[in-house]
Design an enzyme around this catalytic site. Structure first.
Site, short mmCIF file in Angstrom:
data_model
loop_
_atom_site.label_atom_id
_atom_site.label_comp_id
_atom_site.label_asym_id
_atom_site.label_seq_id
_atom_site.Cartn_x
_atom_site.Cartn_y
_atom_site.Cartn_z
N CYS A 13 34.18 -40.73 119.41
CA CYS A 13 33.71 -40.32 118.09
C CYS A 13 34.76 -40.79 117.08
O CYS A 13 35.47 -41.76 117.32
CB CYS A 13 33.49 -38.81 118.04
SG CYS A 13 34.98 -37.84 118.34
N VAL A 14 34.89 -40.11 115.96
CA VAL A 14 35.83 -40.54 114.93
C VAL A 14 37.27 -40.42 115.38
O VAL A 14 38.12 -41.25 115.05
CB VAL A 14 35.62 -39.71 113.64
CG1 VAL A 14 36.64 -40.10 112.57
CG2 VAL A 14 34.21 -39.92 113.10
#
EC number: 2.7.1.201
Length: 480
Positions: free
Chosen positions: A28-29
């Site tokens: 993810c981020v």
């Protein structure tokens, strides 16, 4: 600063129990999301000492390694190169680990999978709406006037920004319909069509529903009269979450059932039209009215709690939000925020989320100020900046939880900030960046109180962390 990614990934794989222990990997981020064959083979002690690794934990059936924004993509690319793993999405990895989680975690995962892809659109809309609120706020910049009153030529710009800001919220069911259909295994284009159907211009605007029910301004509820047998409310669901979420699930179940039974030669003709007609009727006749009232009950319950006991509500939220981020359960609050915005005109939940993020950032900043370790200084400074702009995982896992008392100091600062906001009934008109720029999305009349809350949430953890580190002898810290 350049990093030796091949060596970092080699050490990472060794600490994870070898490349054979990996089933799937995504990111993810800020984090690597890993599906492991045997989580017991992981050596967390050595893993957390690897360069770039800011922390690790096992939750929701996945082992997650916090790397940080920007760097996580490079580590993931090298991980795939060394292991030969195919590219996977977070949804793929989560599906792999689905049998390792309980029903509550599965529900939270659904909210996460549906809302995360559309979150950028909501944040952009929130920021634009915040800018428009500032332009139209009376007395914010000029006493007794708005900027539009003082500078009439801004009206065209205001209208244009307003159109851009409202688009994501007016057509929110279409965005959720696309994302939910993808999550539930249905046709994404049919999910969009179903969402657009629920906000069709021929339906009564959802924001006028209350007036029609009360008979205000001469309005009354319009109906579809179905062959004189029964009536369906002709009402739209602009800005609402629950109706399209459940409708998209039902649509996906119907579509998959049909695809398994209708011959391939006529699938394109039979499946889409049958799916949309059946789901459309169910959505407007049953799912929509039921979930609308359910959503109203949920929001009224939350509002009542904070109205009756604002100090308790604020304290509980401030203390629990960061721990919920650790488990991933914080994603559920996005649905509550959107429901509050739709039915109440503003949300008091999102401003309190900002308090938690800022508190974690300030605790990490205090560690940066107090520590003598060059590695910890580097990690704490970048993590604090990240938290100040809404991404708290590096600060929590890489710094605050490692030393424990900065994390507790952040919880105290978050709770005090949330209590202050709750007592002053601070609300946001939309969802924005959960950090220092957060004031843009606050309803203008509440901005001064929000800024005071920000100061509380930032100062208290910093002071507590610095004070505690002077009293507790820990390697790498200044002591009295």
């Amino acid at each position: 600063m350049s990093h030796d990614y091949p060596n970092i990934v080699t050490e990472l794989l060794h600490s994870l129990g070898g490349s054979d222990n990996l089933e799937q990997a995504a990111h993810c981020v800020t984090r690597l999301r890993l599906a492991l064959k045997n989580p017991k083979l992981v050596n967390s002690a050595t893993l957390n000492q690897i360069d770039l690794v800011k922390g690790s934990f096992f939750t929701g059936g996945l082992f997650q390694v916090v790397i940080g924004p920007g760097e996580v993509e490079k580590v993931y690319a090298e991980l795939r190169r060394q292991t030969g793993l195919a590219a996977s999405t977070i949804a793929d990895v989560k599906q792999k680990s689905a049998d390792k989680i309980n029903p509550m975690q599965r529900l939270v995962r659904v909210f996460s999978d549906v809302f995360m892809p559309i979150l950028p659109a909501l944040i952009i809309a929130g920021l634009l709406m915040g800018i428009n609120n500032l332009l139209g706020a009376k007395g914010m910049f000029i006493e007794g006037k708005t900027l539009l009153d003082a500078y009439p030529r801004l009206d065209g710009l205001w209208s244009l920004i307003n159109l851009m800001a409202n688009t994501s919220f007016v057509f929110l069911p279409a965005l959720v319909g696309w994302s939910a259909a993808k999550r539930f295994g249905g046709s994404e284009i049919l999910g969009i069509v179903l969402g657009l159907m629920l906000v069709h211009p021929d339906l009564l605007n959802a924001w006028n529903y209350g007036k029609a029910v009360a008979g205000l301004e001469g309005q009354s509820l319009p109906y579809f009269d179905i062959l004189g047998i029964f009536q369906i409310e002709k009402v739209g669901y602009q800005g609402q979450i629950l109706p399209i979420l459940l409708a998209a699930y039902v649509m996906s179940v119907i579509e998959k059932w049909l695809r398994a039974r209708v011959p391939n030669a006529v699938q394109l003709l039979v499946v889409p039209i049958t799916t949309i007609v059946v789901t459309g009727v169910l959505a407007l006749a049953v799912i929509g009215p039921v979930t609308r009232h359910l959503g109203i009950l949920i929001t009224e319950g939350v509002v009542t709690l904070f109205d009756l006991a604002p100090m308790i509500g604020g304290a509980i939220f401030g203390l629990l939000y960061a721990p919920l981020v650790i488990t991933g359960m914080h994603h559920m609050f996005l649905a509550v925020d959107l429901q509050l915005i739709s039915t109440q005109g503003g949300t008091f939940i999102w401003p309190m989320i900002v308090m938690s993020n800022l508190a974690q950032g300030s605790a990490a900043l205090a560690v940066f100020y107090m520590t003598r370790s060059v590695r910890d200084k580097s990690m704490a400074s970048t993590s604090a900046i990240s938290a100040y702009f809404g991404i708290t995982e590096p600060a929590m896992f890489g710094v605050n939880l490692r030393y424990k008392f900065p994390f507790y100091a952040a919880l105290i600062g978050s709770a005090l900030g949330c209590i202050f906001l709750s007592l002053n009934k601070v609300q946001a008109s939309a969802i924005g960046v959960g950090g220092l720029p957060g004031f843009i999305s606050i309803i203008p009349q509440f901005i001064p109180m929000f800024v005071v809350g920000m100061v509380i949430a930032m100062v208290v953890p910093f002071v507590l962390t610095c004070g505690l580190s002077l009293k507790i002898v820990r390697p790498g810290y200044r002591v009295a």
